[in-house]
Structure formats: structure tokens, C-alpha cells
Design a protein around this motif. Structure first.
Motif, short mmCIF file in Angstrom:
data_model
loop_
_atom_site.label_atom_id
_atom_site.label_comp_id
_atom_site.label_asym_id
_atom_site.label_seq_id
_atom_site.Cartn_x
_atom_site.Cartn_y
_atom_site.Cartn_z
N TRP A 81 7.76 -12.85 0.62
CA TRP A 81 6.98 -13.52 -0.41
C TRP A 81 5.50 -13.60 -0.09
N ASP A 82 5.10 -13.21 1.10
CA ASP A 82 3.67 -13.19 1.42
C ASP A 82 2.97 -12.06 0.67
N GLU A 83 1.72 -12.27 0.33
CA GLU A 83 0.96 -11.22 -0.34
C GLU A 83 0.72 -10.05 0.60
N TYR A 84 0.60 -8.88 -0.02
CA TYR A 84 0.31 -7.68 0.76
C TYR A 84 -1.11 -7.74 1.32
N LYS A 85 -1.24 -7.50 2.60
CA LYS A 85 -2.56 -7.26 3.17
C LYS A 85 -2.85 -5.76 3.15
N PHE A 86 -1.84 -5.00 3.57
CA PHE A 86 -1.97 -3.54 3.60
C PHE A 86 -0.66 -2.93 3.12
N ASN A 87 -0.75 -1.69 2.69
CA ASN A 87 0.44 -1.04 2.15
C ASN A 87 0.41 0.45 2.48
N LEU A 88 1.50 1.10 2.15
CA LEU A 88 1.61 2.55 2.31
C LEU A 88 1.34 3.19 0.96
N TYR A 89 0.42 4.15 0.94
CA TYR A 89 0.02 4.78 -0.33
C TYR A 89 0.24 6.29 -0.31
N LEU A 90 0.41 6.83 -1.50
CA LEU A 90 0.62 8.27 -1.69
C LEU A 90 -0.42 8.76 -2.68
N PRO A 91 -1.67 8.92 -2.25
CA PRO A 91 -2.75 9.25 -3.20
C PRO A 91 -2.57 10.59 -3.89
N HIS A 92 -1.79 11.49 -3.31
CA HIS A 92 -1.57 12.80 -3.91
C HIS A 92 -0.14 12.97 -4.41
N GLY A 93 0.55 11.86 -4.56
CA GLY A 93 1.91 11.90 -5.07
C GLY A 93 2.94 12.11 -3.97
N LEU A 94 4.17 12.25 -4.39
CA LEU A 94 5.30 12.42 -3.47
C LEU A 94 6.02 13.72 -3.81
N LYS A 95 5.93 14.67 -2.91
CA LYS A 95 6.52 15.98 -3.16
C LYS A 95 8.04 15.89 -3.26
#
Length: 320
Positions: A81-95
Motif C-alpha cells: 500500500w506504500d506509494e511507488y518511489k521507483f518502478n520498472l519501465y519498458l520505454p520501448h515496449g515488451l517484445k
């Protein structure tokens, strides 16, 4: 101790080449493999705790595709329930993701859907939470091994896919899917579905369930739900608290296994106890049912004088 020994043995498999370890769970090593795209076919399991990130982690589109033998993928928040400080991102999508996945949990999934070529044939458990995903996938998947689906905190989810191939599905849980207006028709007639939980899915208006094995149905705080039916003879527990259901189907009273009923004032029911099958109920929670005249008597009169057919009642949760 045994688990730690096993983990250390696995860790020593390829300590100099982390991308060739069969299991990745040590945070720094997981981040290194993902960030620098070092994964190989040797990797079979990945666990990443998002709470431990010290910066956003951006992946190439093919980072996970290169690990084609991954069977267990868990990207999760421990402090949910804590807010996200950092996350995992896929700026070019997911192949793509591994076709061998059996367990997939991805909290904070950053795309609107899984990859277009996602294959769920081996998948047993699917958990997607805290995400802006709008749909899981298009079309009909071979879901012959799927047993559990949990979709929690998906405020933009607008569609549940066709689950007609999920013949082994036993448990589905939807929480705070506030944009979801309806369930796919395939869900309500799955042959082995035992538990269905809908929590604060505020736009669902109709719920008709025909799964013969269903034992527990929760539609808690589904504030728009007004039409409801169920045919399962295995039903044990029904929770319709904070819905607008004003009548219960007569079919549920023909089930001698039905024992737990949970209602609230918003149900505004007028009558229950004249139904002959209510003798099986052992727990009745009518919390806040100030308007609920279940025994056709004003609440100013003692309840214990008016239990009608509730001959096996053991627990009565008060309305106050």
C-alpha cells in the motif's frame, strides 16, 4: 537453513556470469542482469522487490525475451500500500515473455497490455496489480493450466479476456477495477471455478454465475450491482455487502451446504426467513442493515423471537 543452502548452491552456479544463473533473487544481481540485458536461456526464475529499488529501472524491449526458459517471474511490492518511489519501465515496449511461464506476478506493470504474442499455455497463476493496464491480451488464449487470476488495483482495466479455455480455473479475484463494466460471459460458467471475489468493482451491474462448483462468491462494495443470479449447488458463502441487490434468487435456498450470508443496508431486502432452505445458514452478517426487515418485524422487537427457518444459526452479526 536448507533453503539458504540451496540458494547458495544455485548462486555458485555461475557467480562470474550472473546472466547464466538459473535463479535470480539477490536484488543487486537481478538489477544488473535486467539493466544491462545480461539474461540468457539459463535463467528459470526471477524475483524483484520493487521497494528495494533506489532508482527507476528501464529495460530494453527484448530483455525478458532473451530469457526464454523463465518459469517463475515475480516483480512485486512487499509494502503493497506504500506509494511507488521507483518502478520498472519498458520505454520501448515488451517484445515477449517466456512461453514457459507458470507463475507471473507483476505489480506496477507499466504497459496497457501484455505483449501481443504472449503465450499463457503453461501459466498456472497470474497476478497483475497496481497498474494502468487496460486489457490483458486480445483473442482466446490456451489457458489449460491456469488455476488462479488476481487483478488488483487496476483502475483503467476495461476488459476481461475470453477465459473459455481456462477449464481448471478455480479462483478469480478482482479488486478496485473501477472501469470494468462487465465480466466476459466465459467466466461465469467455468466448470471448476470455486471462488470468485469482486471488491469495489463499482461499474458492474449484472452478475449471473452458472459455475456448478462455485463455493464462495463475494461481491463486496460493487455499488452498481443490481441484478444477480447463481445456480451452484456447492455454494457455502455469499457476500453482497454494499451492493444494491434487493432480492436473492430462490435457487440458493435449495442448497443444504449454504451457510454464510453477508448483507448490508444497501441491499434493502424485505424478506429472507420464509425461504425453506435457510435452515442451513449458520452465520448471518447483516451489519448496518437498519432497513433490513429480514423477519418481517420491526427491529425494536427481539430478534431471537423471529428467526423463522434459521434453525441452525450459530452466529448473528449485529446490525449496529
Amino acid at each position: 537453513m536448507i533453503q539458504q543452502m540451496g540458494q547458495e548452491i544455485v548462486h555458485q552456479e555461475s557467480i562470474k556470469d550472473l546472466g547464466r544463473q538459473s535463479r535470480l533473487w539477490k536484488h543487486d544481481e537481478v538489477c544488473e542482469v535486467l539493466k544491462y540485458n545480461k539474461g540468457t536461456d539459463d535463467v528459470e526464475g526471477i524475483i524483484l522487490n520493487l521497494d528495494a529499488l533506489t532508482e527507476d529501472l528501464c529495460l530494453s524491449s527484448d530483455t525478458l525475451a532473451k530469457m526464454a526458459n523463465v518459469r517463475f517471474l515475480k516483480i512485486h511490492k512487499v509494502r503493497y500500500w506504500d506509494e511507488y518511489k521507483f518502478n520498472l519501465y519498458l520505454p520501448h515496449g515488451l517484445k515477449s515473455l517466456s512461453n514457459k511461464l507458470r507463475y507471473l506476478r507483476w505489480d506496477g506493470f507499466c504497459l496497457e497490455s501484455l505483449s501481443s504474442n504472449f503465450c499463457a499455455e503453461q501459466l498456472v497463476e497470474l497476478h497483475i496489480s497496481l497498474s494502468k493496464v487496460k486489457r490483458l491480451w486480445d483473442g482466446v488464449q490456451d489457458l489449460s493450466n491456469l488455476k488462479t487470476i488476481r487483478l488488483h488495483d487496476l483502475p483503467e482495466l476495461i476488459e476481461i479476456p475470453d477465459l473459455s479455455m481456462a477449464r481448471k480455473l478455480e479462483h478469480i479475484s478482482l479488486l478496485d477495477c473501477i472501469s470494468l463494466c462487465e465480466l466476459h460471459p466465459s467466466i461465469v460458467s467455468l466448470p471448476n471455478l470455486k471462488i470468485m471475489g469482486l471488491f469495489r468493482c463499482s461499474k458492474i451491474e449484472i452478475l449471473k454465475v452458472h459455475s456448478k462448483c462455485l463455493r464462495i462468491l463475494v461481491a463486496y462494495d460493487c455499488s452498481s450491482l443490481k441484478e444477480f443470479s447463481i445456480t451452484s449447488k456447492e455454494m457455502v458463502c455469499l457476500n453482497l455487502r454494499k451492493t444494491t441487490i434487493s432480492a436473492l434468487p430462490s435457487s440458493i435456498w435449495n442448497n443444504g451446504k449454504f451457510s454464510d450470508l453477508h448483507l448490508t443496508v444497501s441491499n434493502n431486502l424485505e424478506r429472507l426467513s420464509k425461504e425453506g432452505g435457510m435452515g442451513s445458514i449458520t452465520t448471518l452478517n447483516h451489519s448496518e442493515c437498519m432497513k433490513h426487515n429480514a423477519w418481517n418485524m420491526p427491529f425494536s422487537q427481539p430478534l431471537h423471537h423471529n428467526f423463522g427457518n434459521l434453525s441452525f444459526l450459530e452466529t448473528l452479526w449485529p446490525w449496529f
